[in-house]
Design a protein around this motif. Structure first.
Motif, short mmCIF file in Angstrom:
data_model
loop_
_atom_site.label_atom_id
_atom_site.label_comp_id
_atom_site.label_asym_id
_atom_site.label_seq_id
_atom_site.Cartn_x
_atom_site.Cartn_y
_atom_site.Cartn_z
N ASN A 19 0.83 -1.20 0.00
CA ASN A 19 0.00 0.00 0.00
C ASN A 19 0.87 1.25 0.00
O ASN A 19 0.59 2.22 -0.71
CB ASN A 19 -0.91 0.00 1.23
N CYS A 42 -16.76 1.44 -1.03
CA CYS A 42 -15.60 1.89 -0.27
C CYS A 42 -14.98 3.15 -0.86
O CYS A 42 -14.27 3.87 -0.19
CB CYS A 42 -14.57 0.75 -0.24
N ASP A 44 -13.13 3.00 -3.68
CA ASP A 44 -11.92 2.61 -4.41
C ASP A 44 -12.13 2.87 -5.90
O ASP A 44 -13.17 2.52 -6.46
CB ASP A 44 -11.61 1.12 -4.23
N CYS A 67 -8.57 2.27 -0.65
CA CYS A 67 -8.13 1.83 0.67
C CYS A 67 -6.88 0.96 0.55
O CYS A 67 -6.48 0.58 -0.56
CB CYS A 67 -9.25 1.06 1.37
N SER A 70 -7.41 -2.42 -1.35
CA SER A 70 -7.57 -2.35 -2.81
C SER A 70 -6.24 -2.01 -3.48
O SER A 70 -5.91 -2.56 -4.54
CB SER A 70 -8.65 -1.34 -3.20
N ARG A 125 -14.94 -6.25 2.70
CA ARG A 125 -13.68 -5.86 2.08
C ARG A 125 -13.29 -6.75 0.90
O ARG A 125 -12.32 -6.47 0.21
CB ARG A 125 -12.54 -5.89 3.11
N CYS A 128 -13.06 -4.91 -2.18
CA CYS A 128 -11.83 -4.10 -2.29
C CYS A 128 -10.71 -4.94 -2.88
O CYS A 128 -9.94 -4.50 -3.72
CB CYS A 128 -11.41 -3.59 -0.92
#
Ligand code: ZN
Length: 150
Positions: A19, A42, A44, A67, A70, A125, A128
């Motif tokens: 990330n 979310c 994304d 996020c 993702s 999630r 994601c």
């Protein structure tokens, strides 16, 4: 001895790392495939680029924002599918999807992608984690519409 929680910490660390410093995070100038993906649940949003020749994903990249899950998933995906035949990339996505959605997934070796297995415990999630993969699939099949996780 490596306990279950140590493994989990390691997985977290890999996700944080991808990330913070996403791999292949740039526009691919010589791409011949691209698609946009959006996960409204979310927020994304990403674009996946690929250069496909002779049914092989010669190069792949992405840009966007979202996020940690993702972004890390997209980064890991680009590493996992680069240089692979399209058919293998699709199979990888199937296995990854199984890992994320089934409580007793088939025992397949997903390599580094297994760091995302913890996402299974957070169904919201999962979208994601799969957004980049859905978007890649659309890019490869040259679907023109934006990939939706819904
Ligand atoms: Zn997300």
């Amino acid at each position: 001895m490596t306990g279950h929680s140590d493994l989990r910490d390691l997985y977290q660390e890999v996700i944080f790392d991808h990330n913070r410093q996403p791999r292949n995070f740039h526009v691919l100038d010589d791409a011949n495939r691209s698609a946009d993906g959006h996960n409204p649940l979310c927020g994304d949003q990403l674009t996946v680029y690929a250069r496909v020749e002779d049914d092989i994903i010669q190069d792949v990249s992405f840009v966007g924002h979202g996020c940690a899950i993702s972004t890390a998933s997209a980064s890991l995906m680009t590493e996992a599918v680069k240089g692979r035949p399209i058919a293998e990339a699709k199979q990888l996505f199937d296995h990854m999807h199984q890992m994320l959605t089934e409580s007793h997934p088939e025992d397949t070796d997903l390599g580094k992608l297994e760091v995302l297995s913890g996402v299974r415990e957070f169904p919201a999630r999962v979208k994601c984690a799969t957004l980049a993969w859905h978007t890649l699939q659309n890019a490869i099949t040259q679907a023109t519409q934006t990939a939706q996780t819904e």
